[in-house]
Design a protein around this motif. Structure first.
Motif, PDB file in Angstrom:
ATOM      1  N   LYS A 116       0.811  -1.223   0.000  1.00 26.77           N
ATOM      2  CA  LYS A 116       0.000   0.000   0.000  1.00 26.77           C
ATOM      3  C   LYS A 116       0.841   1.269   0.000  1.00 26.77           C
ATOM      4  O   LYS A 116       0.325   2.371   0.132  1.00 26.77           O
ATOM      5  N   ALA A 117       2.155   1.111  -0.124  1.00 23.14           N
ATOM      6  CA  ALA A 117       3.029   2.298  -0.172  1.00 23.14           C
ATOM      7  C   ALA A 117       4.203   1.994  -1.088  1.00 23.14           C
ATOM      8  O   ALA A 117       4.648   0.841  -1.180  1.00 23.14           O
ATOM      9  N   LYS A 119       8.054   3.749  -2.918  1.00 26.41           N
ATOM     10  CA  LYS A 119       9.053   4.818  -2.845  1.00 26.41           C
ATOM     11  C   LYS A 119       9.265   5.374  -4.245  1.00 26.41           C
ATOM     12  O   LYS A 119       9.990   4.800  -5.058  1.00 26.41           O
TER      13      LYS A 119
END
Lengths: 230, 230
Positions: A116-117, A119
């Protein structure tokens, strides 16, 4: 010739001062001197050959010697993909599609996504390296995570690859030079997401009979779309 | 259902004893019991569903419940590639081409190769995992390192991708369903190797105008050949 990336270089640029980070790399790491030549790409169709005029480790100055430009392709390959649990699989997806010539990558958040994230900086740096390595002059646009539901409303009439039953065709016969191609997460899109895409004009595509990993499916779709437009 | 790989399973097999390694995995790691079902692939077109009849951690016995077979494809995609300096790039090449359906991979030793040794067991284990993951029933054959010169003499009339000038065509128009496709090392094949291939009937192919990494070139060639035969 060492290649650098700087979006500030345009067709009009004559003299330029590299940023501190690149200046350090040019003068301290690579130990280049006044008079040495470097290449600078702007990621938007331009490759300049430049001569170092002041090899300052903080403010390296250059003068443009010559420029090479390329017209943007007439097609757009936009892959919208749910990032995989293992980040390195997405990293190579970005590297490989950049090498091959993808135009835009959007990361999607499905209700079935485990990751869910992401970089963004890491992906951008991989894309810049792959652009340099493959001698491409266009850097793909990479967009941050957006929910599947939102994406299909904002970008209607694309293509969606999923594993549910449906009237599926190959990108090799249907791709239209510009519409986004959606690739689901490890557990596939939810039925609701797939239905919402269809309501928003998405055509269902098949990538063959075998179960491909998310990143392989994304790369395969990118290659098929490229072969269709070239 | 958990999938296992065992080349000893044939169409005639009724009862079978798994080897010590797999027995340990089935009974100790996965803690499967008598009566549980497992899948066993032989890598040669057969997937058997089997019931555990004796969940012994050293000699797990099974009985075949049903079998699913697949006819071997009429084409052969044989990629002969010089391994890259970074081993993980070759590992993903093996994983991705197996997922997509490569038939055979040969590792080549060019005079320009930086890597002169490979770990066959590692590549084989990656291919087995990718076969299971993608639900394929055929395991690609992986051949150990052989010199380019020897290979082109033993396998004449293939295709070669190199960066020298030449009369190059696309695999999408020339691939003939079975001939090997040669992909060079990071520094390209030597001119002598490329010439020897041509003397042995190799046709020169192009993979586009951009500089692709070795493993990307290999995967792209595999995909193009697959699209040509399918």
């Amino acid at each position: 010739m060492h290649l650098f990336y700087d979006t500030a270089i345009t067709e009009e640029t004559v003299h330029h001062q590299m940023n501190e980070n690149e200046s350090r790399h040019i003068c301290k790491v690579l130990r280049l001197k006044d008079g040495d030549l470097i290449g600078i790409q702007n990621g938007n169709g331009l490759l300049a050959t430049a001569k170092i005029t002041d090899a300052n480790q903080k403010r390296c100055a250059i003068s443009i010697v010559s420029k090479e430009t390329e017209v943007a392709p007439s097609y757009s390959i936009h892959i919208a993909i749910c990032p995989t649990k293992m980040n390195e699989r997405m990293e190579w997806f970005v590297e490989k599609t950049t090498e091959l010539g993808v135009t835009e990558i959007t990361f999607l958040l499905s209700k079935n996504s485990e990751r869910k994230a992401i970089k963004m900086e890491r992906f951008e740096s991989i894309a810049i390296s792959a652009m340099k390595q493959s001698k491409r002059l266009f850097l793909p646009k990479i967009n941050p995570l957006v929910k599947v539901d939102q994406f299909v409303k904002d970008h209607p009439n694309g293509f969606i690859a999923h594993c549910y039953d449906g009237e599926k065709k190959s990108l090799m016969t249907t791709f239209d030079n510009c519409s986004p191609i959606l690739i689901g997460p490890e557990g596939d899109f939810t039925l609701d997401e797939s239905d919402l895409a269809k309501i928003n004009g998405y055509q269902e595509i098949t990538l063959g009979n075998n179960r491909l990993r998310t990143e392989t499916a994304g790369l395969y779709a990118c290659m098929q779309a490229l072969m269709r437009v070239k």
